[in-house]
Scaffold this active site. Structure first.
Site, mmCIF file in Angstrom:
data_model
loop_
_atom_site.group_PDB
_atom_site.id
_atom_site.type_symbol
_atom_site.label_atom_id
_atom_site.label_comp_id
_atom_site.label_asym_id
_atom_site.label_seq_id
_atom_site.Cartn_x
_atom_site.Cartn_y
_atom_site.Cartn_z
ATOM 1 N N GLU A 501 0.849 -1.185 0.000
ATOM 2 C CA GLU A 501 0.000 0.000 0.000
ATOM 3 C C GLU A 501 0.893 1.246 0.000
ATOM 4 O O GLU A 501 1.782 1.352 0.854
ATOM 5 C CB GLU A 501 -0.889 -0.010 1.257
ATOM 6 N N GLU A 532 -3.943 -6.929 3.194
ATOM 7 C CA GLU A 532 -2.674 -7.464 3.697
ATOM 8 C C GLU A 532 -2.488 -8.962 3.432
ATOM 9 O O GLU A 532 -1.398 -9.406 3.089
ATOM 10 C CB GLU A 532 -2.537 -7.184 5.195
ATOM 11 N N ASP A 557 1.022 -3.164 13.189
ATOM 12 C CA ASP A 557 -0.275 -3.521 13.766
ATOM 13 C C ASP A 557 -1.162 -4.259 12.757
ATOM 14 O O ASP A 557 -2.038 -5.016 13.137
ATOM 15 C CB ASP A 557 -0.991 -2.256 14.247
ATOM 16 N N HIS A 599 -1.038 2.212 15.978
ATOM 17 C CA HIS A 599 0.200 2.605 15.291
ATOM 18 C C HIS A 599 1.399 2.516 16.212
ATOM 19 O O HIS A 599 2.433 3.096 15.941
ATOM 20 C CB HIS A 599 0.091 4.034 14.731
#
Ligand SMILES: Cc1ncc(C[n+]2csc(CCOP(=O)(O)OP(=O)(O)O)c2C)c(N)n1
Length: 810
Positions: A501, A532, A557, A599
């Protein structure tokens, strides 16, 4: 919208001489028939206790014959446990091998798919030779290695297809590789109808349609997923109608969709060949929704389908059994007479039985030889220990009485006998011990080899090239270090490409690839959708075809979305094929400390414990990360590399040989020498540990700080204990939850490296809180270990040891 309808392939009937066509049809029928007999006999073998579990491809035979006709050199299958007929039709397995797997025969000669490591119906071919070198995949027929998690094959199948696209478009690799001939190869995937309920299926399909890659998906639809019927699985109970929205429209490429009945042999053959031929040119993905399939013996040997299917359904299945239907068609079309078919059936049955028996005999042969060695060694010992250890005689007796012992029965008897005869230090006992040792070594290889590469390119053999610094070494931002390195890697390594991405146009969210798409093109540095699992699959499959992908997961994460494929597929690939397949994929991500719950995670324990089989590297800065990337590209193993999220804008000194230097995995680095206590850490915590050490020096405490750098493999030279030997104290610091990765390190230090011999204080861990990190700088301070926490933890340990020198303050 009209879906393709089935019709008898008049054109191909004409094209082939009838006699030749007839021969092929009869040969196909024989394959289907033998496959069915194998299913029937296989079930009996389980129910009579010779095998543990059985899952078979009965009811799915006919479309697999057709798929086999379309499958050509260079093509690769990624499927699931129902595909025995396809594998038999292409000669990718044999009936004997099929049974060897059912018996879990731990031998690559007898069971080349997995050496007995996988349950039956999990097919695979060998992509690598015995030295771990690639075979010429483009000239052969292959199957990736099946896994049990439903739809788990989809991501990998996408990557296999993606490689065809990359090879086709690659300026130098397209025709000069053993992996591809101009990208004409198709990735054939199979999946059950119920498994399409998984997100993996839809994610992959969408990605394939976006990417326009030659992924040919066959859905075997028997309307059930074990006991659960389609109305609980699929909206509108109709996959074709759901899939129709993906179909290609003018100037809007999508997929091609066919709906075909699973018993209609001629129509299936024609459609598979037509679709495959077209796809080799167009690369447009295809879905074959194969309906009206059956499952004559039910889902597996674990249950019976009479419990959940109505009598009407069972009767319908009997009438629509593909083999019955194909037989009727053959008679009607004049392919064979009743008598000819009867001959095929009788010969096929006898052949299957004979192969099954041979497989069982082969399976027993080695164990029986072990059993006679075991009884030989134990009877000597039993004779000498009748008085003092009569249990040895009992163990011997139980082995003799067991007509078909397993390895574990023999080994267990040896182990128990050695303990029973512990007070009898005779030659006989030593012989039993020697035999046990020999068996243990064999079993280590049979059951535990190949978790990691054993080839010459294994990271274990890697000799690091140290970083060289001089007065001329410049200091630049961390992201610029990566950018320099990735640019060079793209130049020197044609098989390398990066996907993820925001990796393409903007060169990733932290600019490691900034500007590189412009130089090296969209095929080398590529944006993907937010998906993912299939990003990893795209890399995994491509790596299995000789490419060197770097698949990026934007933040650590979000690795959770890909954890299933990493854990079930990538991590087990080399192990479950006993070195027959590999995927040296680099998964790049960034994590640890930044801001906020999603994050700042550092779920290292979760990762560590689910991806054994993949290297896990945790560089503290970008220069170290480059050292690892350089090393990984020289080796043949998959890795997850976690860069420090808060390090991209920190200044780093660049080694003169940035583009060549390598780090060996599993080698911690002493960042600061000290004498009083060893502070063990990694990643973002390293800088803080150094700061803590400086403050502690002011308090009169001299701390040694060690960066572990690599969690898998872990400190192969035992440098940590060497430090603890000197300091006699240690604290492990990390950002994971209590009992997470710090406990893994603790076990390594205390149990593997036996640090307890050298300790003056109990070892301890300093971790983040149990909750996810709260937002903002305060959230970070009160959630993650701070420099103050580190200083206090060290100080209190020293204070416990010498309260005069270090008076307690808390
Ligand atoms: C992720 C996952 N969930 C559940 C299972 C257990 N399971 C094995 S096969 C199966 C049904 C699959 O049905 P379908 O996809 O229609 O294939 P079929 O077996 O009918 O050919 C289930 C639920 C599994 N293997 N993996």
């Amino acid at each position: 919208m009209p879906l393709n309808t089935t019709s008898v392939p008049k054109e191909s009937m004409k094209a082939l001489k009838f006699e030749e066509f007839k021969k092929e049809v009869l040969s196909d029928y024989r394959t289907a028939w033998i496959s069915r007999q194998a299913s029937l006999i296989g079930r009996k073998e389980v129910l009579t206790g010779k095998a543990k579990f059985g899952i078979f491809g009965d009811g799915k035979e006919i479309p697999q014959l057709a798929m086999a006709r379309a499958f050509a050199a260079g093509d690769i299958r990624s499927g699931y446990y129902r595909d025995q007929t396809f594998m038999l039709a292409k000669g990718l397995t044999s009936i004997r091998q099929f049974f060897a797997q059912l018996y879990a025969h731990p031998s690559l000669e007898s069971e080349p798919a997995s050496g007995g490591r996988l349950m039956n119906g999990h097919f695979s071919t060998r992509f690598l030779d015995d030295q771990g070198h690639w075979r010429a995949l483009s000239e052969e027929l292959h199957s990736t290695c099946d896994i049990s998690p439903t739809a788990g094959q989809m991501g990998r199948a996408l990557g296999i297809a993606y490689a065809s696209k990359l090879y086709r478009n690659h300026p130098t690799l397209s025709n000069s590789t053993p992996f591809s001939r101009g990208g004409r190869e198709i990735s054939f995937a199979t999946i059950g109808n119920a498994s399409t309920s998984e997100g993996h299926f839809w994610e992959t399909l969408n990605a394939a349609a976006v990417l326009q890659v030659p992924l040919f998906i066959s859905i075997w639809d028997d309307e059930y997923g074990i006991s659960v019927p389609a109305r609980y699985q699929t909206a509108k109970e109709n996959l074709s109608s759901l899939l129709s929205g993906f179909q290609t429209e003018p100037h809007r490429p999508g997929i091609k969709l066919y709906t075909l009945r699973g018993w209609d042999y001629p129509a299936l053959c024609a459609a598979y060949q037509e679709a495959a031929q077209d796809m080799r040119q167009s690369h447009m993905p295809v879905v074959f929704h194969i309906t009206e399939l059956t499952q004559p013996q039910g889902h597996s040997t674990s249950g019976s389908h009479e419990r959940y299917k109505s009598n009407e359904r069972l009767e319908w299945e009997r009438q629509h059994d593909g083999i019955v239907k194909m037989r009727a068609w053959m008679l009607e079309a004049g392919m064979a007479t009743e008598a000819e078919i009867a001959v095929i059936e009788e010969e096929g049955l006898q052949y299957t039985k004979a192969e099954q028996r041979a497989a069982y005999q082969e399976f027993r042969r080695e164990i029986d030889a072990m059993a006679s060695e075991t009884t030989g060694a134990l009877s000597d010992l039993a004779q000498q220990t009748t008085q003092i250890a009569p249990e040895v005689g009992t163990h011997l007796q139980s082995i003799r009485q067991n007509k078909e012992p397993l390895r574990r029965d023999l080994v267990s008897a040896l182990r128990s006998s050695i303990l029973a005869a512990r007070n009898h230090p005779s030659d006989a006992r030593h012989r039993v011990q020697a035999l046990l040792k020999k068996f243990s070594e064999q079993h280590q290889t049979l059951f535990s080899s190949h978790l990691y590469s054993q080839s010459a390119q294994s990271t274990q053999n890697h000799r690091p090239i140290p970083a060289v610094y001089s007065d001329k070494s410049v200091t630049i931002n961390g992201y610029e270090v990566l950018n320099m390195a990735f640019s060079d890697i793209l130049k020197r390594e044609p098989a390398f490409f990066a996907i993820g991405e925001d990796v393409g146009k903007i060169g990733d969210v932290n600019q490691g690839f900034a500007g590189l798409q412009e130089i090296y093109g969209e095929n080398r540095v590529t944006d993907t959708g937010i998906r993912e699992m299939s990003i990893v699959g795209q890399g995994l499959g491509a790596a299995m075809r000789g490419l060197r992908p770097l698949a990026e997961i934007q933040y650590l994460d979000y690795l959770l979305y890909a954890l299933q494929i990493l854990s079930d597929d990538l991590a087990t690939l080399h192990y479950r094929t006993v070195g027959g397949q590999k995927a040296p994929l680099i998964v790049r991500t960034r994590g640890h400390r930044l801001e906020g719950i999603w994050h700042s995670g550092s779920p290292m324990g979760m990762i560590l414990h689910s991806i054994r089989g993949i290297l896990l590297l945790v560089p503290r800065n970008m220069v170290q990360a480059v050292g690892f990337y350089n090393m990984l590209l020289a080796c043949d193993e998959p890795a997850v590399v976690i860069e420090s999220l808060n390090g991209y804008r920190l200044k780093e000194r660049v080694p003169e040989n940035l583009l060549e230097f390598t780090l060996a995995p599993g080698i911690p680095e002493v960042l600061r020498a000290g004498t009083d206590l060893t502070l063990i850490t990694y990643g973002s915590c390293c800088r803080m540990a150094i700061e803590a050490a400086e403050r502690l020096l002011e308090l009169g405490i001299d701390v040694e700080v060690i960066d572990v750098q690599s969690l898998i493999p872990f400190d192969t030279e035992h440098r940590l204990v060497a430090s603890i030997r000197k300091t006699n104290r240690f604290i492990i610091v990390d950002e994971d939850v209590p009992g997470g990765a710090s406990s893994y390190i603790y076990q390594q230090v205390m149990e593997v490296q036996q640090a307890y011999f050298y300790l003056d204080s109990p070892g301890r861990t300093l971790t983040a809180r149990e909750h996810r990190p709260a937002y903002g700088s305060d959230g970070d301070y009160f959630s993650k270990p701070s420099v103050d926490d580190m200083v206090e933890a060290v100080y209190s340990m020293m204070s416990e040891a010498d309260s005069n020198l270090f008076p307690p303050v808390l």
